[in-house]
Write an enzyme that holds these catalytic residues in place. Sequence first.
Site, short mmCIF file in Angstrom:
data_model
loop_
_atom_site.label_atom_id
_atom_site.label_comp_id
_atom_site.label_asym_id
_atom_site.label_seq_id
_atom_site.Cartn_x
_atom_site.Cartn_y
_atom_site.Cartn_z
N GLY A 1 30.53 -7.03 -6.39
CA GLY A 1 31.71 -6.67 -5.61
C GLY A 1 32.70 -5.91 -6.48
O GLY A 1 32.32 -5.20 -7.41
N CYS A 2 33.98 -6.07 -6.21
CA CYS A 2 35.03 -5.40 -6.98
C CYS A 2 34.92 -5.75 -8.46
O CYS A 2 34.86 -6.92 -8.82
CB CYS A 2 36.39 -5.81 -6.45
SG CYS A 2 37.78 -5.29 -7.48
#
Length: 239
Positions: A69-70
């Site tokens: 993810g981020c």
Amino acid sequence: MKNLSKKNHALFRLPRLMVIAVCLLLAPALFASGGEESRESDSGQHRAPEVDYMKDIPENHEIATLGGGCFWCVEAVYEPIEGVYGAVSGYAGGELENPSYQQISTGRTGHAEVVQLYYDPEKISYEQVLKLFFKAHNPTTPDRQGLDVGPQYRSIILTHDDSQAETARKVMKEAQEDWPDPIVTEIEPLTAFYPAEEYHQDFYEKNPNYGYCAAVIRPKMEKLGLEGEDKINVLELDL
């Protein structure tokens, strides 16, 4: 620390409206001190890395490259761990050379947001690195982590040799027992890693009151038992 098995993965299953509401409540923090440049502030041009991220890394290190993810989230999870010398946010898994954040954000370059970890194998093994990886994000959602949607947010392990690939497959198989849905994490050899722009590095440490950090990263850190000022021995975590 609480057991982080299936029943305790509720953090990753919060209704979208609830997450959005939390983010809206914390929106004023977007303009608080820190986070002076937003995630959309790139010019879109190729740029050469301006910082030598290896200058303070001892020779007896090993490297792991992970995307969950981020990259602000992944970086924040590993930086408090004892034996981790450094965590560098960047891009990997695509074909475009030296991409910018704006370019990979289109989802068309093939890159994922990843973090490259430099660690002491005598203090934390590659297997422990990966066990924490599978606890720290939801590896069952294709091209998505929470409200971050797109192939750049896919779950991916980029291996540096055959031994890492074998360990990754083993740990992923074991991690499946903790998740009711199939794990979709990609495992593939690393071909190139491009450090992200300087303002992305150490983002949570520098900008703890930034809206995304307060609404998404801090609760994750607290749930994993990683929020604090002292370095944490990986053996203290329930992996």
